[in-house]
Design a protein around this motif. Structure first.
Motif, short mmCIF file in Angstrom:
data_model
loop_
_atom_site.label_atom_id
_atom_site.label_comp_id
_atom_site.label_asym_id
_atom_site.label_seq_id
_atom_site.Cartn_x
_atom_site.Cartn_y
_atom_site.Cartn_z
N GLY A 16 0.81 -1.21 0.00
CA GLY A 16 0.00 0.00 0.00
C GLY A 16 0.85 1.26 0.00
N MET A 17 1.91 1.25 0.79
CA MET A 17 2.80 2.40 0.84
C MET A 17 3.54 2.58 -0.50
N GLU A 18 3.97 1.47 -1.08
CA GLU A 18 4.66 1.54 -2.38
C GLU A 18 3.72 2.07 -3.47
N LEU A 19 2.49 1.59 -3.46
CA LEU A 19 1.52 2.05 -4.45
C LEU A 19 1.22 3.54 -4.25
N THR A 20 1.05 3.94 -3.02
CA THR A 20 0.80 5.36 -2.73
C THR A 20 1.93 6.22 -3.23
N GLN A 21 3.16 5.83 -2.93
CA GLN A 21 4.32 6.61 -3.37
C GLN A 21 4.43 6.64 -4.89
N TYR A 22 4.19 5.50 -5.51
CA TYR A 22 4.21 5.39 -6.98
C TYR A 22 3.23 6.38 -7.60
N LEU A 23 2.02 6.43 -7.08
CA LEU A 23 1.01 7.33 -7.64
C LEU A 23 1.32 8.79 -7.34
N LEU A 24 1.79 9.08 -6.11
CA LEU A 24 2.13 10.45 -5.76
C LEU A 24 3.29 10.97 -6.61
N ASP A 25 4.29 10.12 -6.85
CA ASP A 25 5.44 10.53 -7.66
C ASP A 25 5.03 10.90 -9.07
N ARG A 26 3.92 10.34 -9.53
CA ARG A 26 3.43 10.60 -10.89
C ARG A 26 2.25 11.57 -10.90
N ASN A 27 2.00 12.19 -9.74
CA ASN A 27 0.91 13.15 -9.58
C ASN A 27 -0.45 12.57 -9.99
N ARG A 28 -0.66 11.30 -9.66
CA ARG A 28 -1.90 10.61 -10.02
C ARG A 28 -2.82 10.57 -8.80
N ILE A 29 -3.18 11.74 -8.33
CA ILE A 29 -3.97 11.89 -7.12
C ILE A 29 -5.37 11.28 -7.28
N GLU A 30 -5.98 11.50 -8.42
CA GLU A 30 -7.33 10.96 -8.64
C GLU A 30 -7.30 9.43 -8.64
N ASP A 31 -6.24 8.85 -9.20
CA ASP A 31 -6.10 7.39 -9.17
C ASP A 31 -5.95 6.90 -7.73
N LEU A 32 -5.20 7.63 -6.94
CA LEU A 32 -5.01 7.26 -5.53
C LEU A 32 -6.33 7.33 -4.77
N LYS A 33 -7.10 8.38 -5.01
CA LYS A 33 -8.41 8.51 -4.36
C LYS A 33 -9.33 7.35 -4.74
N ARG A 34 -9.32 7.00 -6.01
CA ARG A 34 -10.18 5.90 -6.48
C ARG A 34 -9.71 4.56 -5.90
N ALA A 35 -8.40 4.37 -5.83
CA ALA A 35 -7.84 3.11 -5.32
C ALA A 35 -8.26 2.86 -3.87
N VAL A 36 -8.42 3.92 -3.10
CA VAL A 36 -8.83 3.77 -1.70
C VAL A 36 -10.22 3.16 -1.60
#
Length: 53
Positions: A16-36
């Motif tokens: 979960g932490m790796e995925l979060t960092q991966y998405l944040l590094d790519r500025n994929r905030i909407e993807d992170l919100k949806r993934a939750v």
């Protein structure tokens, strides 16, 4: 909790932490919100993450 349960929980937290960092590094905030909220989407993103490394 059993030792195996603790190991699985730890692995899940790490992923979960790796995925979060991966998405944040790519500025994929909407993807992170949806993934939750969306387990199927989260699994798709984890597959994407795993194919990158």
């Amino acid at each position: 909790m059993t030792r195996i349960g603790q190991m699985l929980l730890g692995e899940g937290m790490e992923q979960g932490m790796e995925l979060t960092q991966y998405l944040l590094d790519r500025n994929r905030i909407e993807d992170l919100k949806r993934a939750v909220k969306d387990e199927a989407y989260r699994k798709k993103l984890l597959e994407e993450l795993n194919s990158q490394g």
